[in-house]
Design an enzyme around this catalytic site. Structure first.
Site, PDB file in Angstrom:
ATOM      1  N   GLU A 119       0.833  -1.212   0.000  1.00  0.00           N
ATOM      2  CA  GLU A 119       0.000   0.000   0.000  1.00  0.00           C
ATOM      3  C   GLU A 119       0.865   1.258   0.000  1.00  0.00           C
ATOM      4  O   GLU A 119       0.538   2.251  -0.638  1.00  0.00           O
ATOM      5  CB  GLU A 119      -0.929  -0.017   1.224  1.00  0.00           C
ATOM      6  CG  GLU A 119      -1.984  -1.112   1.109  1.00  0.00           C
ATOM      7  CD  GLU A 119      -2.841  -1.261   2.352  1.00  0.00           C
ATOM      8  OE1 GLU A 119      -2.262  -1.493   3.435  1.00  0.00           O
ATOM      9  OE2 GLU A 119      -4.068  -1.160   2.245  1.00  0.00           O
ATOM     10  N   GLU A 139      -3.180  -9.763   4.090  1.00  0.00           N
ATOM     11  CA  GLU A 139      -4.037  -9.408   5.243  1.00  0.00           C
ATOM     12  C   GLU A 139      -5.131 -10.442   5.509  1.00  0.00           C
ATOM     13  O   GLU A 139      -5.494 -10.687   6.657  1.00  0.00           O
ATOM     14  CB  GLU A 139      -4.691  -8.040   5.013  1.00  0.00           C
ATOM     15  CG  GLU A 139      -3.749  -6.851   5.176  1.00  0.00           C
ATOM     16  CD  GLU A 139      -3.077  -6.449   3.870  1.00  0.00           C
ATOM     17  OE1 GLU A 139      -2.985  -7.293   2.937  1.00  0.00           O
ATOM     18  OE2 GLU A 139      -2.636  -5.294   3.773  1.00  0.00           O
TER      19      GLU A 139
HETATM   20  N1  3HC Z   1       4.545  -7.246  11.977  1.00  0.00           N
HETATM   21  C1  3HC Z   1       5.238  -7.612  13.071  1.00  0.00           C
HETATM   22  N2  3HC Z   1       6.138  -8.609  13.098  1.00  0.00           N
HETATM   23  C2  3HC Z   1       6.328  -9.267  11.945  1.00  0.00           C
HETATM   24  C3  3HC Z   1       5.641  -8.960  10.762  1.00  0.00           C
HETATM   25  C4  3HC Z   1       4.708  -7.883  10.801  1.00  0.00           C
HETATM   26  N3  3HC Z   1       4.028  -7.503   9.722  1.00  0.00           N
HETATM   27  N4  3HC Z   1       6.042  -9.801   9.790  1.00  0.00           N
HETATM   28  C5  3HC Z   1       6.954 -10.598  10.344  1.00  0.00           C
HETATM   29  N5  3HC Z   1       7.126 -10.287  11.646  1.00  0.00           N
HETATM   30  C6  3HC Z   1       8.060 -10.904  12.592  1.00  0.00           C
HETATM   31  C7  3HC Z   1       7.762 -12.363  12.840  1.00  0.00           C
HETATM   32  O1  3HC Z   1       6.807 -12.532  13.857  1.00  0.00           O
HETATM   33  C8  3HC Z   1       9.125 -12.906  13.219  1.00  0.00           C
HETATM   34  O2  3HC Z   1       9.336 -12.563  14.553  1.00  0.00           O
HETATM   35  P1  3HC Z   1      10.214 -13.534  15.516  1.00  0.00           P
HETATM   36  O3  3HC Z   1      11.550 -13.653  14.852  1.00  0.00           O
HETATM   37  O4  3HC Z   1      10.204 -12.840  16.818  1.00  0.00           O
HETATM   38  O5  3HC Z   1       9.456 -14.851  15.551  1.00  0.00           O
HETATM   39  C9  3HC Z   1      10.074 -12.050  12.383  1.00  0.00           C
HETATM   40  O6  3HC Z   1       9.341 -10.883  11.989  1.00  0.00           O
HETATM   41  C10 3HC Z   1      10.581 -12.738  11.125  1.00  0.00           C
HETATM   42  O7  3HC Z   1       9.466 -13.238  10.413  1.00  0.00           O
HETATM   43  P2  3HC Z   1       9.478 -14.673   9.726  1.00  0.00           P
HETATM   44  O8  3HC Z   1      10.088 -15.666  10.652  1.00  0.00           O
HETATM   45  O9  3HC Z   1       8.095 -14.910   9.244  1.00  0.00           O
HETATM   46  O10 3HC Z   1      10.476 -14.411   8.521  1.00  0.00           O
HETATM   47  P3  3HC Z   1      10.429 -15.025   7.075  1.00  0.00           P
HETATM   48  O11 3HC Z   1      11.624 -14.511   6.385  1.00  0.00           O
HETATM   49  O12 3HC Z   1      10.205 -16.490   7.136  1.00  0.00           O
HETATM   50  O13 3HC Z   1       9.131 -14.393   6.369  1.00  0.00           O
HETATM   51  C11 3HC Z   1       7.614 -12.654   5.731  1.00  0.00           C
HETATM   52  C12 3HC Z   1       9.064 -13.032   6.115  1.00  0.00           C
HETATM   53  C13 3HC Z   1       7.243 -13.292   4.408  1.00  0.00           C
HETATM   54  C14 3HC Z   1       7.551 -11.162   5.619  1.00  0.00           C
HETATM   55  C15 3HC Z   1       6.660 -13.146   6.845  1.00  0.00           C
HETATM   56  O14 3HC Z   1       7.145 -12.715   8.082  1.00  0.00           O
HETATM   57  C16 3HC Z   1       5.250 -12.635   6.725  1.00  0.00           C
HETATM   58  O15 3HC Z   1       4.470 -13.163   5.964  1.00  0.00           O
HETATM   59  N6  3HC Z   1       4.928 -11.596   7.480  1.00  0.00           N
HETATM   60  C17 3HC Z   1       3.566 -11.088   7.582  1.00  0.00           C
HETATM   61  C18 3HC Z   1       3.219 -10.248   6.417  1.00  0.00           C
HETATM   62  C19 3HC Z   1       1.840  -9.701   6.592  1.00  0.00           C
HETATM   63  O16 3HC Z   1       0.901 -10.382   6.940  1.00  0.00           O
HETATM   64  N7  3HC Z   1       1.689  -8.405   6.313  1.00  0.00           N
HETATM   65  C20 3HC Z   1       0.426  -7.755   6.416  1.00  0.00           C
HETATM   66  C21 3HC Z   1       0.317  -7.126   7.734  1.00  0.00           C
HETATM   67  S1  3HC Z   1      -1.282  -6.438   7.971  1.00  0.00           S
HETATM   68  C22 3HC Z   1      -1.233  -4.986   7.171  1.00  0.00           C
HETATM   69  O17 3HC Z   1      -0.276  -4.656   6.530  1.00  0.00           O
HETATM   70  C23 3HC Z   1      -2.442  -4.146   7.347  1.00  0.00           C
HETATM   71  C24 3HC Z   1      -2.443  -3.009   6.438  1.00  0.00           C
HETATM   72  O18 3HC Z   1      -3.192  -3.299   5.311  1.00  0.00           O
HETATM   73  C25 3HC Z   1      -3.015  -1.789   7.100  1.00  0.00           C
END
Ligand code: 3HC
Length: 713
Positions: A119, A139
């Site tokens: 976004e 999301e």
């Molecule tokens: N917020 C907070 N913490 C996050 C995060 C996020 N969006 N994404 C990842 N983390 C944290 C994880 O909890 C993890 O923490 P830890 O080491 O303490 O366990 C650390 O970051 C590393 O994450 P991964 O182990 O998952 O690392 P990978 O390299 O395997 O994967 C990734 C990376 C593909 C980015 C994966 O972390 C992921 O899918 N993250 C979530 C992405 C997501 O859902 N984004 C949307 C958020 S909602 C949003 O944006 C709302 C908006 O529209 C307003």
């Protein structure tokens, strides 16, 4: 000039400075550095506003480039802030400032741009991606929708279809796909340099696109009806994909600002739903299970450069493919050349099917097959670092195999068994090195299912546990560590509710009602369709072997045995509890099975009665809660979340319910215990004997989660 967010920022200054900027001649390069994934937490949002202020204030720069430090562009909003009051500025405000800037801002998408990260790029005036970047709206997997303009800007930029695809499936796409869909305008190895050049170009032209000002696209008639039907069919009761669709559709007929308001309202509906709480629990749970408390901090996983799998059957072959997929050379051992050829042939066929579906190239098929070596000579195992035994599920056979492995494998080699039920300690006892023995229980089909249940024996060394967990990660699995008991965590709970489903048949239900209740709950399949898929003959054989030792006090339902004796072994023979019309996996009730169920109730003198759907659901889920609690009190699972993740990734339990233990907490343990106690009083069946832990928690007014947190503290 390099700057960071200053501590004098008027709005609650952040503790750290995750956004920095520096000039590259006449362009300001803004970098987000918020490890590990550059989530858009409060400090980042404050930093971005300050960076845009700097852009506006600095007369020597004509535009800006926004990029991420490290491997991420931005992984989205900071999920840990969800459910807390929003600390200003919100993400929408940040994106508005970027979009409305008086100078062009170009996004250099250096890595994944997910959710709020994507976004953020849509608020920029152009987007250039690195070839390895991935973009998406995950999301929905958290029970929400894009909440910072994604459902409004993406249709305007790239069309409704890609906006609906990204926001309702949650699947990210590659940079190449983003380019062809019109989300990014170029893909470049040096995306930052390309973005700097593009910012200059836009500044020189004096005009650039503000996506929020573009008109809404037209949509073919009937598009949304078809999209909705497709979503309902695949999402098994999860609401967030439909919420995303509603936001995209609703925004098309509204002015942009109104569309943003609509999106916000729908986002909040998602965020306050129970489903979102379950999904967020599952998200963090998936990561938490990788953390094993109590291990020696100095222990490190052993190196696994070469692995071996013993047995080239469906399971062994699938496990071997997991290693080849991860680029790890693997030796497959079989007793005969024919069995070996058949097993490796099946692996090749699986890969070729994937290639036909466009999921891999022919060259990749050959690369993976080159990593698979077959042999009938056990001596070749002397060179490997990890062996996974996947032979016939029989203690004698396994012990014999481990005795041989002990004499052949080099010191330090990890000796793993894929057993799904047998006692790891008994297997380890035949070796001189029980500390090197561990369970690595894959789920079938091993190359598809994400769960890996790693089983620690009484003497398994910490570095062996870490090796099993690290290997799971390399194979792309979600690994959960459990202890030794019959069926471990997953199959032990499964056994309880499968058994009770059979008892319900005898008491008054039909397979189709129980299966419907279970699929409406969100499970991929009901207990009987699942048994049909797995094949009824294996369980039948085990039950025949157990017949002599079975306790007369245990209620035993013979319907399953009679179904097998009718020659109905499940899907592989065209039918089991259900019929399957050729070429379809859809279960259809069978009149003979219906008659059999009625006859068995009559034979036992059971007066059949109607069961409500709620009664069935409560029975099956209460059994999961009770058995899960027993597993926790025995220390077989370390935390309730380990059970939740086992069920979500191993059995397709709906993530939006957070897992069986999370759901039990949410539904209320007291009511569940009351039903369990009533069922125990009524039936006297051991399955309903209330767990001591469950009783304790209800007496103390605690949840599983509170209990787990208190123990960890
Ligand atoms: N917020 C907070 N913490 C996050 C995060 C996020 N969006 N994404 C990842 N983390 C944290 C994880 O909890 C993890 O923490 P830890 O080491 O303490 O366990 C650390 O970051 C590393 O994450 P991964 O182990 O998952 O690392 P990978 O390299 O395997 O994967 C990734 C990376 C593909 C980015 C994966 O972390 C992921 O899918 N993250 C979530 C992405 C997501 O859902 N984004 C949307 C958020 S909602 C949003 O944006 C709302 C908006 O529209 C307003």
């Amino acid at each position: 000039m390099t700057q960071n967010v200053s501590a004098q920022d008027a709005r609650t200054a952040p503790d750290s400075n995750p956004v920095s900027w520096q000039t590259q001649d006449d362009v300001l390069l803004i970098t987000i550095n918020n490890p590990p994934v550059n989530a858009l937490g409060h400090a980042v949002r404050v930093g971005l506003i300050a960076a845009i202020d700097a852009l506006e204030a600095d007369g020597s720069v004509v535009g800006a480039v926004l990029t991420g430090g490290g491997r991420a562009f931005v992984a989205g909003a900071d999920i840990t802030e969800f459910g807390k009051p929003i600390a200003e500025p919100g993400l929408n405000e940040v994106i508005d400032r970027i979009e409305g800037a008086s100078k062009p801002v170009v996004a250099a998408v250096n890595g994944f741009a997910l959710g709020g990260g994507l976004e953020l790029t849509l608020g920029c005036h152009a987007r250039i991606a690195h070839p390895k970047a991935r973009v998406g709206f995950p999301e929905v997997h958290l029970g929400v929708i894009p909440g910072a303009g994604g459902t409004q800007r993406m249709p305007r930029l790239a069309g409704v279809e890609i906006a609906v695809e990204l926001s309702t499936t949650g699947k990210p796409v590659s940079a190449a796909r983003a380019l062809s869909a019109g989300i990014v305008e170029a893909v470049d190895e040096d995306c930052v340099a390309a973005a700097v050049a593009r910012a200059r170009e836009l500044a020189a032209a004096g005009e650039w696109t503000r996506v929020g000002e573009l008109p809404s696209p037209n949509v073919p008639e009937g598009y949304f009806e078809a999209a909705e039907a497709a979503i309902v069919a695949r999402s098994r009761g999860q609401i967030s994909p439909l919420l995303s669709l509603e936001a995209v559709q609703g925004g098309l007929t509204l002015p942009f600002a109104e569309g943003l308001k609509l999106e916000r309202d729908i986002f909040m509906r998602g965020l306050t739903s129970d489903q979102s709480k379950g999904l967020i629990h599952a998200f963090f749970g998936e990561r938490e299970v990788a953390k094993i408390p109590g291990l020696d901090p100095a222990a490190k996983p052993r190196d696994v450069a070469r692995a071996a799998v013993i047995g080239a059957g469906t399971m062994g072959g699938g496990i071997a493919m997991c290693f080849a997929n991860a680029g790890i050379p693997v030796t497959v051992v079989e007793q005969t050349e024919e069995a070996l050829e058949r097993g490796l042939g099946l692996c090749r066929k699986n890969y070729e099917n994937s290639a036909k579906k466009g999921r891999m190239t022919e060259a990749q098929v050959e690369e993976r097959m080159a990593l698979l070596t077959g042999t009938t000579d056990m001596q070749t195992l002397a060179e490997v670092d990890l062996v996974i035994e996947a032979v016939f599920e029989n203690m004698g056979v396994k012990k014999d195999m481990f005795t041989r492995l002990d004499s052949i494998c080099k010191p330090g080699c990890v000796l793993a068994t894929n057993t799904s039920t047998l006692d790891i300690d008994e297997i380890a006892s035949v070796t001189e090195r029980p500390q090197d023995v561990v369970g690595m229980h894959f789920f079938s089909p091993a190359n598809v299912m994400r769960l890996l249940e790693n089983v620690r024996g009484a003497e398994t060394a910490d570095d062996v546990i870490l090796t099993a967990m690290a290997t799971g990660k390399r194979l792309g699995k979600v690994s959960v560590l459990v202890g030794v008991c019959d069926g471990f965590v997953g199959n032990r709970i499964l056994h309880q509710y499968l058994r009770w489903a059979s008892i319900l048949l005898e008491d008054g239900c039909m397979p189709e009602q129980i299966d419907r209740v279970w699929t409406e709950f969100g499970m991929p399949m009901g207990p009987f369709a699942m048994s049909d898929l797995a094949g009824l003959d294996v369980g039948y054989r085990i039950r025949q072997e157990q017949a002599a030792t079975r306790s007369g006090n245990e209620r035993y339902v013979e319907i399953g045995d009679r179904v097998v004796e009718m020659g109905r072994l499940g899907q592989k023979t065209g039918g089991g509890y259900f019929d399957y019309i050729e070429g379809s996996r859809k279960p259809v009730p069978n009149a003979e099975v219906t008659a059999l169920v009625l006859a068995e109730s009559a034979r036992k003198g059971i007066e059949r009665r109607d069961f409500s759907d709620e009664e069935i659901l409560n029975a099956l889920t209460d059994l999961m809660t009770n058995e899960g609690a027993k597993i926790l009190e025995e220390g077989i699972a370390m935390r309730p979340v380990d059970i939740d993740i086992t069920y979500i990734f191993g059995y397709g339990y709906p993530a939006f319910r957070g897992g069986p233990m999370f759901r039990a907490d949410a539904e209320g343990l007291a009511a569940s215990l009351e039903r369990i106690e009533a069922a125990y009083a009524r039936t006297g069946d051991h399955a309903w004997k209330p767990s001591a832990l469950l009783k304790q928690l209800v007496a103390e007014g605690q949840t599983f989660e509170q209990w787990s947190k208190a123990r960890a503290a």
